[in-house]
Design a protein around this motif. Structure first.
Motif, PDB file in Angstrom:
ATOM      1  N   THR A  48       0.768  -1.238   0.000  1.00 57.75           N
ATOM      2  CA  THR A  48       0.000   0.000   0.000  1.00 57.75           C
ATOM      3  C   THR A  48       0.807   1.300   0.000  1.00 57.75           C
ATOM      4  O   THR A  48       0.908   1.963   1.032  1.00 57.75           O
ATOM      5  N   SER A  50      -0.325   3.876  -1.015  1.00 54.20           N
ATOM      6  CA  SER A  50      -1.340   4.913  -0.742  1.00 54.20           C
ATOM      7  C   SER A  50      -1.504   5.205   0.741  1.00 54.20           C
ATOM      8  O   SER A  50      -2.017   6.255   1.122  1.00 54.20           O
ATOM      9  N   LYS A 109       5.712   6.808   1.989  1.00 54.69           N
ATOM     10  CA  LYS A 109       5.529   6.572   0.545  1.00 54.69           C
ATOM     11  C   LYS A 109       6.766   5.896  -0.052  1.00 54.69           C
ATOM     12  O   LYS A 109       6.672   4.891  -0.746  1.00 54.69           O
ATOM     13  N   GLY A 137      -5.087  -2.271  -7.493  1.00 55.62           N
ATOM     14  CA  GLY A 137      -5.409  -1.103  -6.698  1.00 55.62           C
ATOM     15  C   GLY A 137      -6.216  -1.454  -5.454  1.00 55.62           C
ATOM     16  O   GLY A 137      -6.443  -2.623  -5.141  1.00 55.62           O
ATOM     17  N   ALA A 155      -6.680  11.474  -0.822  1.00 59.35           N
ATOM     18  CA  ALA A 155      -6.438  11.156  -2.239  1.00 59.35           C
ATOM     19  C   ALA A 155      -5.704  12.292  -2.953  1.00 59.35           C
ATOM     20  O   ALA A 155      -4.815  12.054  -3.778  1.00 59.35           O
ATOM     21  N   VAL A 158      -2.171  12.016  -1.939  1.00 63.98           N
ATOM     22  CA  VAL A 158      -1.570  10.858  -2.608  1.00 63.98           C
ATOM     23  C   VAL A 158      -1.222  11.221  -4.056  1.00 63.98           C
ATOM     24  O   VAL A 158      -0.129  10.910  -4.538  1.00 63.98           O
ATOM     25  N   VAL A 165      -4.329   7.675  -8.552  1.00 65.27           N
ATOM     26  CA  VAL A 165      -5.592   7.576  -7.804  1.00 65.27           C
ATOM     27  C   VAL A 165      -6.717   8.142  -8.661  1.00 65.27           C
ATOM     28  O   VAL A 165      -6.510   9.063  -9.448  1.00 65.27           O
ATOM     29  N   TYR A 190      -7.300   3.736  -5.288  1.00 65.63           N
ATOM     30  CA  TYR A 190      -5.848   3.910  -5.276  1.00 65.63           C
ATOM     31  C   TYR A 190      -5.236   2.860  -6.198  1.00 65.63           C
ATOM     32  O   TYR A 190      -4.966   1.731  -5.799  1.00 65.63           O
ATOM     33  N   CYS A 192      -2.399   2.651  -7.387  1.00 66.45           N
ATOM     34  CA  CYS A 192      -0.983   2.384  -7.111  1.00 66.45           C
ATOM     35  C   CYS A 192      -0.764   1.156  -6.227  1.00 66.45           C
ATOM     36  O   CYS A 192       0.358   0.671  -6.091  1.00 66.45           O
ATOM     37  N   ASP A 193      -1.819   0.634  -5.613  1.00 68.75           N
ATOM     38  CA  ASP A 193      -1.665  -0.440  -4.628  1.00 68.75           C
ATOM     39  C   ASP A 193      -1.769  -1.835  -5.239  1.00 68.75           C
ATOM     40  O   ASP A 193      -2.312  -2.010  -6.340  1.00 68.75           O
TER      41      ASP A 193
END
Length: 415
Positions: A48, A50, A109, A137, A155, A158, A165, A190, A192-193
């Protein structure tokens, strides 16, 4: 070839063994359990980037006090007169400032992104064979405007940090998850996850390490750590003793108690989480956090997992039925067609996540003991940060430049 003793066989301990073995160290891992349970096995399996806001953030202590007398609440602190817990609570309070959160964000991050790439590298290496590693995600599902507005702020931050996101309305959410009925107004996605199946990776990682000559001793508890001057000379267990050149303390929630044997202060509390597995098709294909319920849902290999709660009640594995019921009810509130049955509830498992007072992990060398490196305190991100922590420890022990600046993770920091 230096010999290293790693105390703790969770994802952090085994990841450390993985990278140290690659560097040619002679590695032994000892664990007081059999490495089939605990936080590394019952977590939500998230990777994660995020999750940039640390647990110690403004308002968390007042939330904890409000929820203190409701043992079914998602964030529960059992009132108790325990000096370590009271000190930790005070440090947590001092750390929960906007300025400290702001400093923590880029660090959380960066270490998450390092770990995400390392998970991919490990998969691509073929060392563990095949395992689930998906980048679909994470959906933050919300029912109320208040939850949406709160998450929208996160968000935006992020996105500012350069992570992917998007904002989904009800229709877009249904298009993304067409095979499950979701009672939510929309979601923050998200992208990115990623996610994995911890119960798949842990045994494969252990088997690989053994095959590489790493010695793994289970059901072996550390009774004493003997030091002379500024170095550890002997680690005594219920089954024997070790005289390692280097020691890595990666014993999760028990690390603070073990540090006391060396007269070291390592403020740490075990935050208990619960999980319920459903071994039937749920239609869920994308991991989600059910915001108002504070529950995570993850589609894993062969089952769907519902996990959640943060309970500070000491180092125990007591299962509070009211908390399990809250997870089952919270899941059904968002997925009305998924009824969690009595058998699934009965098979609930718990794990203790090691929580530092400021929400940042402890990764670094002890300033008092020259041959001790500490790797713990990852809170809800232990799984996500396991590989990165292992890599950073291996860099410290080989005197290589670390993949990121880890000064803020120092186990010698004050609160």
């Amino acid at each position: 070839m230096k010999n290293v003793l790693i105390i703790g066989g969770g994802i952090v301990g085994l990841s450390t063994a993985y990278f140290l073995n690659k560097e040619g160290f002679a590695v032994t891992v000892i664990d007081k359990g059999d490495i089939t349970s605990g936080a590394s096995f019952v977590n939500a399996g998230y990777i994660t980037p995020s999750h940039i806001i640390p647990l110690a953030s403004p308002g968390m202590i007042s939330k904890g006090i409000k929820m203190m007398f409701n043992s079914a609440s998602p964030f529960y602190m059992k009132p108790r007169l325990d000096a370590d817990f009271l000190k930790w609570s005070w440090y947590f309070h001092k750390s929960s400032t906007p300025a400290k959160v702001e400093k923590a964000i880029p660090l959380i991050k960066d270490i998450n992104l390092i770990s995400r790439e390392l998970f991919t590298d490990i998969k691509n290496s073929g060392d563990l064979g095949d395992f689930q590693l998906e980048r679909k995600g994470l959906l933050m599902l919300y029912k109320t405007e208040a939850s949406y507005l709160h998450e929208k702020q996160v968000a935006e931050r992020v996105a500012f940090e350069g992570l992917e996101v998007s904002d989904l309305n009800k229709t877009e959410l249904h298009q993304l998850e067409p095979n499950v009925n979701i009672d939510a107004e929309g979601a923050i996605h998200y992208e990115c996850d990623g996610h994995t199946t911890p119960t798949e990776i842990m045994p494969k990682l252990m088997a690989y390490l053994k095959q590489q000559g790493v010695v793994i001793r289970t059901n072996e508890e550390v009774l004493d750590i003997k030091s002379s001057g500024s170095s550890i000379k002997e680690v005594v267990t219920n089954k024997g003793s070790y005289k390692p050149e280097e020691v890595v303390l990666a014993a999760g929630s028990w690390s603070g108690e073990l540090a006391k044997k060396l007269q070291l202060k390592l403020p740490l509390q075990g935050g208990k989480g619960y999980r319920i597995n459903i071994e039937r098709d749920t239609g869920i294909t994308i991991p989600a956090i059910l915001m108002e319920s504070k529950i995570a849902a993850t589609p894993m290999n062969g089952f769907t997992r519902f996990a959640g709660t943060m309970e500070f009640s000491g180092l125990n594995d007591i299962i509070r039925k009211e908390r399990v019921t809250a997870i089952a009810n919270g899941a059904q509130a968002f997925y009305p067609d998924i009824k969690i049955n009595d058998t699934e509830i009965k098979n609930v498992k718990t794990g203790l996540r090691p929580v530092s007072p400021d929400g940042l992990p402890y990764i670094g060398k002890s300033s008092n003991i020259i041959n001790l490196t500490i790797a713990t305190g990852h809170a809800m991100m232990g799984w996500s940060l396991g590989p990165a922590t292992g890599k950073l420890v291996s860099e410290l022990l080989t005197d290589n430049k670390t993949s990121m600046n880890i000064a803020a993770f120092s186990p010698n920091r004050t609160f």
